[in-house]
Design a protein around this motif. Structure first.
Motif, PDB file in Angstrom:
ATOM      1  N   VAL A 110       0.871  -1.175   0.000  1.00 53.71           N
ATOM      2  CA  VAL A 110       0.000   0.000   0.000  1.00 53.71           C
ATOM      3  C   VAL A 110       0.906   1.222   0.000  1.00 53.71           C
ATOM      4  O   VAL A 110       1.766   1.377   0.879  1.00 53.71           O
ATOM      5  CB  VAL A 110      -0.913  -0.002   1.243  1.00 53.71           C
ATOM      6  N   GLU A 114      -1.895   6.102  -1.220  1.00 58.40           N
ATOM      7  CA  GLU A 114      -3.137   5.419  -0.829  1.00 58.40           C
ATOM      8  C   GLU A 114      -3.485   5.718   0.625  1.00 58.40           C
ATOM      9  O   GLU A 114      -4.650   5.914   0.979  1.00 58.40           O
ATOM     10  CB  GLU A 114      -2.996   3.907  -1.039  1.00 58.40           C
ATOM     11  N   ARG A 155      -1.973   1.154   7.215  1.00 57.21           N
ATOM     12  CA  ARG A 155      -1.345   0.500   6.064  1.00 57.21           C
ATOM     13  C   ARG A 155      -1.572  -1.016   6.122  1.00 57.21           C
ATOM     14  O   ARG A 155      -1.869  -1.657   5.110  1.00 57.21           O
ATOM     15  CB  ARG A 155       0.151   0.802   6.046  1.00 57.21           C
ATOM     16  N   THR A 159      -3.631  -3.258   3.507  1.00 52.02           N
ATOM     17  CA  THR A 159      -2.921  -4.372   2.866  1.00 52.02           C
ATOM     18  C   THR A 159      -3.740  -5.652   2.962  1.00 52.02           C
ATOM     19  O   THR A 159      -3.858  -6.417   1.994  1.00 52.02           O
ATOM     20  CB  THR A 159      -1.547  -4.593   3.528  1.00 52.02           C
ATOM     21  N   LYS A 162      -6.689  -5.317   0.580  1.00 51.92           N
ATOM     22  CA  LYS A 162      -6.242  -5.472  -0.803  1.00 51.92           C
ATOM     23  C   LYS A 162      -5.942  -6.939  -1.112  1.00 51.92           C
ATOM     24  O   LYS A 162      -6.273  -7.437  -2.192  1.00 51.92           O
ATOM     25  CB  LYS A 162      -5.004  -4.606  -1.045  1.00 51.92           C
TER      26      LYS A 162
END
Length: 491
Positions: A110, A114, A155, A159, A162
């Motif tokens: 990431v 973002e 983050r 992550t 994602k």
């Protein structure tokens, strides 16, 4: 994924706490008496990633505050240990870290851009629709964390999101057809509803007494306590508007509606007044306690109450259960006044006499006989279904709400759900206190409309993603070993 979490680490959701910005106003909760012999401030290692104690502290603190809110502020360290909050927090982080190991190994990252985009989208950090550094800094100060710590946690959360989103796949035509058929299958049935009112029960005293003899251990008096109580009223305690305003300003976070939205002073004024009066009366209650204990003050009244009687609070009953006869409890709040209680006598449960239990016994006997009669009537009706005057329904589907008279909408829904999971073409289905005898006359698949197509695609996608995530997370369990440095983090 849901089923996997239920079987494995039920509290994975606790680790994804940053994006939702949960428990904003909550203070940090420490670990109490837990003793950590960690390696360089870490409590465990999952795969190649160390888990710092600070991360475990944050997740534990959020979890503690959430439980405490649900328990209306009654959670303490002992109860937290009993609930296994430490183990729950660690289990959540363990699962999160396994996904992060996979992401690291496969180059899923990431970017700073973002992170910045997500930070700017969080409404808590906005002022007049724009990102406010002042709001952001205020949040970090309240949570006692640095921007670096917060953004690193964000983050990690992104992550994980994602990584799991990579498991999303589109629905294939054949899959949509299978799900559509299951949803749109329709049955036309003949049915008859039997109720307890169809059963007439002849009740006589002899039968009821015989039933009581067999069931008398189920008819017990409640456990009771004879209590002497010194009440300290707050009704006449004087409070000024300035005092109320000051108390509200210092404790405004305690005054929220059912949705957690903070109340204005006017909306909360009644509760603020009660709380302030209790606060100002506390010293008088403590003096009354000392005088009562020394025998210088008599009780206001003596009551014999069953356990958990609403006259006293749940907190008071919990403490009474831990005390012995003759003990005097320190003042506790009971319905906007203080109660100083002495336990005079404990009256243990006993079997009620027939006369005491007759009303309850009669009601239970009648229901038992009706249920037995209903079961026999249902069996007989099913065997002779072709000879009865049954009602014929329209075509029924799972996705359309109907009322099958004389069932109400909720009972109809329960019946239809059970009907479509039953392998029997002809049978009986219990719904609450009724029995529905049915016979499927005709079955067909209804056409799929345009609005339903989008829903079916979504259902197929969710189903496939759930299966993929379940298998994926089970694979991670085997792939990444867990080394725990601290005792007590796992069950």
């Amino acid at each position: 994924m849901i089923s996997w979490m239920q079987r494995h680490n039920k509290y994975l959701v606790w680790t994804i706490w940053v994006a939702t910005v949960a428990f904003i106003g909550a203070g940090f909760v420490g670990w109490g008496s837990y003793n950590f012999g960690s390696k360089a401030g870490n409590v465990a290692k999952v795969g190649e990633i160390e888990i710092p104690q600070s991360k475990l502290n944050m997740v534990y603190s959020d979890m503690y505050n959430e439980y405490n809110q649900k328990m209306q502020g009654q959670l303490d360290e002992a109860k937290a240990k009993e609930l296994g909050l430490v183990q729950q927090a660690f289990a959540a982080i363990e699962t999160q870290t396994k996904v992060l190991n996979f992401a690291k190994e496969n180059g899923i990252i990431v970017s700073d851009e973002e992170i910045a985009k997500v930070l700017q989208s969080i409404k808590l950090f906005q002022k007049n629709g724009q990102f406010s550094k002042e709001n952001y800094d205020h949040y970090l100060k309240n949570r006692r964390m640095t921007a670096k710590t917060f953004e690193e946690a964000l983050r990690e959360e992104l992550t994980i999101s994602k990584t799991l989103n990579l498991l999303t796949t589109n629905a294939m035509p054949f899959e949509e057809k299978v799900v559509s058929s299951a949803i749109n299958i329709a049955d036309k049935i003949a049915y008859k509803v039997l109720t307890l009112n169809d059963i007439k029960v002849d009740i006589n005293d002899s039968d009821i007494q015989t039933y009581w003899e067999l069931q008398k251990d189920n008819f017990m008096t409640p456990k009771q306590y004879k209590l002497s109580i010194v009440w300290t009223d707050t009704t006449d305690t004087a409070v000024t508007d300035d005092e109320l305003q000051k108390h509200f300003a210092e404790n405004s976070f305690n005054y929220t509606d059912q949705e957690g939205k903070q109340l204005s002073f006017e909306e909360a004024k009644e509760n603020v007044t009660n709380d302030l009066k209790l606060q100002k009366s506390k010293k008088a209650a403590q003096k009354a306690y000392i005088a009562f204990k020394k025998g210088e003050l008599s009780s206001n009244e003596t009551l014999t109450l069953p356990v958990n009687d609403m006259k006293l609070s749940a907190e008071i009953w919990d403490e009474i259960a831990q005390k012995s006869v003759g003990e005097i409890m320190k003042p506790k709040v009971a319905n906007d006044r203080y109660a100083t209680i002495k336990i005079e006598e404990v009256i243990e449960p006993r079997v009620k006499s027939y006369e005491e239990a007759k009303e309850e016994t009669t009601a239970m006997y009648k229901v038992a006989m009706q249920q037995k009669g209903l079961s026999e009537l249902a069996e007989n009706t099913l065997q002779n279904f072709d000879d009865i005057n049954a009602t014929t329904s329209n075509f029924l589907t799972l996705n359309k709400n109907v009322n099958l008279a004389p069932l109400n909408s909720e009972e109809s829904l329960q019946f239809i759900q059970k009907l479509f999971t039953s392998p029997e073409e002809k049978g009986m289905i219990s719904v609450v206190d009724k029995v529905v005898i049915y016979n499927i006359l005709e079955q067909k698949v209804m056409p799929t409309d345009e609005n339903q197509s989008a829903s079916i695609k979504q259902r197929v996608g969710q189903l496939k993603k759930g299966i993929f995530e379940n298998n994926f997370l089970q694979t991670l369990d085997k792939k990444y070993p867990v080394e725990v440095y601290v005792q007590g983090l796992t069950n």
